[in-house]
Design a protein around this motif. Structure first.
Motif, short mmCIF file in Angstrom:
data_model
loop_
_atom_site.label_atom_id
_atom_site.label_comp_id
_atom_site.label_asym_id
_atom_site.label_seq_id
_atom_site.Cartn_x
_atom_site.Cartn_y
_atom_site.Cartn_z
N SER A 83 0.85 -1.20 0.00
CA SER A 83 0.00 0.00 0.00
C SER A 83 0.88 1.24 0.00
O SER A 83 1.87 1.30 0.73
CB SER A 83 -0.89 0.02 1.25
N ALA A 85 0.49 5.80 -0.69
CA ALA A 85 -0.29 6.98 -1.03
C ALA A 85 0.58 8.19 -0.74
O ALA A 85 1.57 8.10 -0.01
CB ALA A 85 -1.58 7.06 -0.22
N LEU A 94 2.40 1.27 3.89
CA LEU A 94 1.75 0.44 4.90
C LEU A 94 2.07 -1.02 4.64
O LEU A 94 1.89 -1.50 3.51
CB LEU A 94 0.24 0.69 4.87
N LEU A 102 2.47 1.56 9.57
CA LEU A 102 2.28 2.62 8.59
C LEU A 102 3.30 3.72 8.87
O LEU A 102 3.40 4.21 10.00
CB LEU A 102 0.86 3.17 8.67
N TYR A 128 -3.28 -5.54 5.84
CA TYR A 128 -3.79 -4.36 5.13
C TYR A 128 -3.48 -4.45 3.64
O TYR A 128 -2.45 -4.98 3.23
CB TYR A 128 -3.25 -3.08 5.75
N SER A 130 -4.67 -1.77 0.91
CA SER A 130 -4.52 -0.60 0.03
C SER A 130 -4.78 0.69 0.80
O SER A 130 -5.32 0.67 1.91
CB SER A 130 -5.46 -0.70 -1.17
N MET A 131 -4.43 1.81 0.17
CA MET A 131 -4.50 3.11 0.84
C MET A 131 -4.71 4.20 -0.20
O MET A 131 -4.13 4.16 -1.29
CB MET A 131 -3.21 3.33 1.64
N LYS A 132 -5.54 5.20 0.15
CA LYS A 132 -5.79 6.35 -0.72
C LYS A 132 -6.02 7.59 0.14
O LYS A 132 -6.41 7.50 1.31
CB LYS A 132 -7.04 6.13 -1.60
N ALA A 141 -7.20 3.69 4.66
CA ALA A 141 -6.56 2.42 4.32
C ALA A 141 -7.50 1.31 4.74
O ALA A 141 -8.22 1.43 5.74
CB ALA A 141 -5.21 2.28 5.00
N TRP A 162 -3.82 7.98 12.85
CA TRP A 162 -4.85 7.18 12.18
C TRP A 162 -5.70 6.49 13.24
O TRP A 162 -5.17 6.02 14.25
CB TRP A 162 -4.22 6.14 11.26
N ASN A 184 -2.82 -2.29 -4.84
CA ASN A 184 -3.16 -1.05 -4.15
C ASN A 184 -4.35 -0.37 -4.80
O ASN A 184 -4.46 0.86 -4.83
CB ASN A 184 -1.97 -0.08 -4.12
#
Length: 347
Positions: A83, A85, A94, A102, A128, A130-132, A141, A162, A184
């Motif tokens: 992940s 971003a 991450l 992270l 985990y 993916s993350m945006k 995430a 977070w 991701n």
């Protein structure tokens, strides 16, 4: 009447010519980074620079022909990242599995400055995917369930801290439903919206219209029921039009029930090109500026392209990749086993 018919014929001909003119016919693939890594998370900055996160603790910025690399350890262990971003001032990576760690890495526009751990989660089932980021301050995430819901963590302060959303505030999942950390790209964001794709026992799409405050979940017609079936990637053009892509990783040639379109923000999904190529793909993206008609999907079997909103597809290359991210309407970066490449789509 004949004059009107002639005018209409000319308009139709011009439209057809414009469509053909704007259609991709080939792709030029140029490696920009080669290493013995599995690279499933990339984040382009422009046509010459791309962040990446990979296994063996390695992440970095490919700046033209110069790789600026770092190896991140957690204690004595090398973390595996899938992940990534970024915001204007930082990039975030991450790790998968236990523990999920992270990191926020400061960025001054050309060099990484400092690195700090901003989230840590331990547990046997932690994983985990993916993350945006919606904007410079708010990001999301997602990960596999550790209880009876997907794992969702949110930042509201630029990634400095977070918080995990309690299961009571999230849709319930069924046993065996999870997500795939393949590219991701099982999160899509647009405006205040977020969509999260699941797979395995069920293939569904979670949706939030308020940046993760409230959630709903919708069924899809994507193949499901086995551990490696489901949605691997999701992308949205705007608040209403989106695409999901995936299939069966153990039967990559199967092209039934592996791609679908929504026109109502994810509430309902309709299969496209069902029973037609391509089969399994792990990353799908709308082509910027193509008004939803241009779509590219990549996976280990190759690169596929549609110029008509997913109704028909053609193979542009048999070279396999895990993930693709566009920079503009004709340039993208793609990552896979041992490499990152720049893709130039040609008309």
């Amino acid at each position: 009447m004949r004059f009107v018919a002639a005018i209409l014929a000319v308009i139709a001909l011009i439209s057809c010519e414009n469509q053909q003119k704007n259609e991709f016919n080939s792709v030029e693939i140029s490696p920009v980074f080669i290493d013995s890594l599995s690279i499933r998370a990339i984040e382009p900055l422009d046509e010459n620079r791309v962040w990446f996160a990979a296994d063996k603790g390695k992440m970095g910025l490919i700046d033209g022909e110069i790789p600026k690399l770092a190896i991140i350890k957690y204690g004595d262990s090398l973390l595996h990242f899938r992940s990534i971003a970024s915001t204007k001032e930082a990039v975030f990576v991450l790790s998968i599995a236990n523990p999920a760690v992270l990191y926020k890495i400061g960025f001054n526009g050309s060099e990484a400055t400092n690195i700090e751990e901003v989230y840590n989660e331990k547990g046997d089932n932690v994983f985990y995917d993916s993350m945006k980021f919606w904007n410079e301050n708010e990001g999301i995430a997602i990960g596999d369930p550790v209880e009876d819901c997907m794992s969702v963590i949110i930042t509201r302060n630029g990634g400095n801290t977070w918080q995990k959303i309690p299961c009571v505030n999230l849709p319930k999942i069924v046993r065996g439903e999870a997500a795939f950390a393949a590219s991701n790209s099982n999160i899509a964001v647009f405006g205040n919206h977020a969509w999260v794709a699941t797979g395995g026992r069920k293939s569904r799409v979670m949706h939030s219209a308020d940046k993760g405050e409230t959630w709903e979940i919708f069924d899809t017609p994507i193949v499901n029921g086995k551990a490696m079936t489901g949605i691997y990637s999701i992308d949205f053009l705007d608040e209403t039009t989106g695409i999901i892509f995936g299939g069966n990783w153990e039967d990559k040639s199967n092209n039934e029930g592996n791609k679908a379109i929504t026109r109502d923000g994810g509430k309902t999904w309709k299969l496209i090109a069902n029973g037609k190529e391509p089969g399994y793909r792990s990353s799908v993206k709308f082509v910027p500026g193509a008004k939803g008609q241009g779509i590219v999907a990549v996976g280990s079997p190759g690169i596929s392209y549609s110029s008509d909103g997913g109704k028909n597809w053609k193979e542009l290359s048999k070279e396999g990749f895990f993930a693709i991210e566009f920079v503009n309407d004709s340039v993208a970066f793609a990552s896979g086993n041992n490499r990152i490449s720049k893709l130039l789509f040609e008309k």
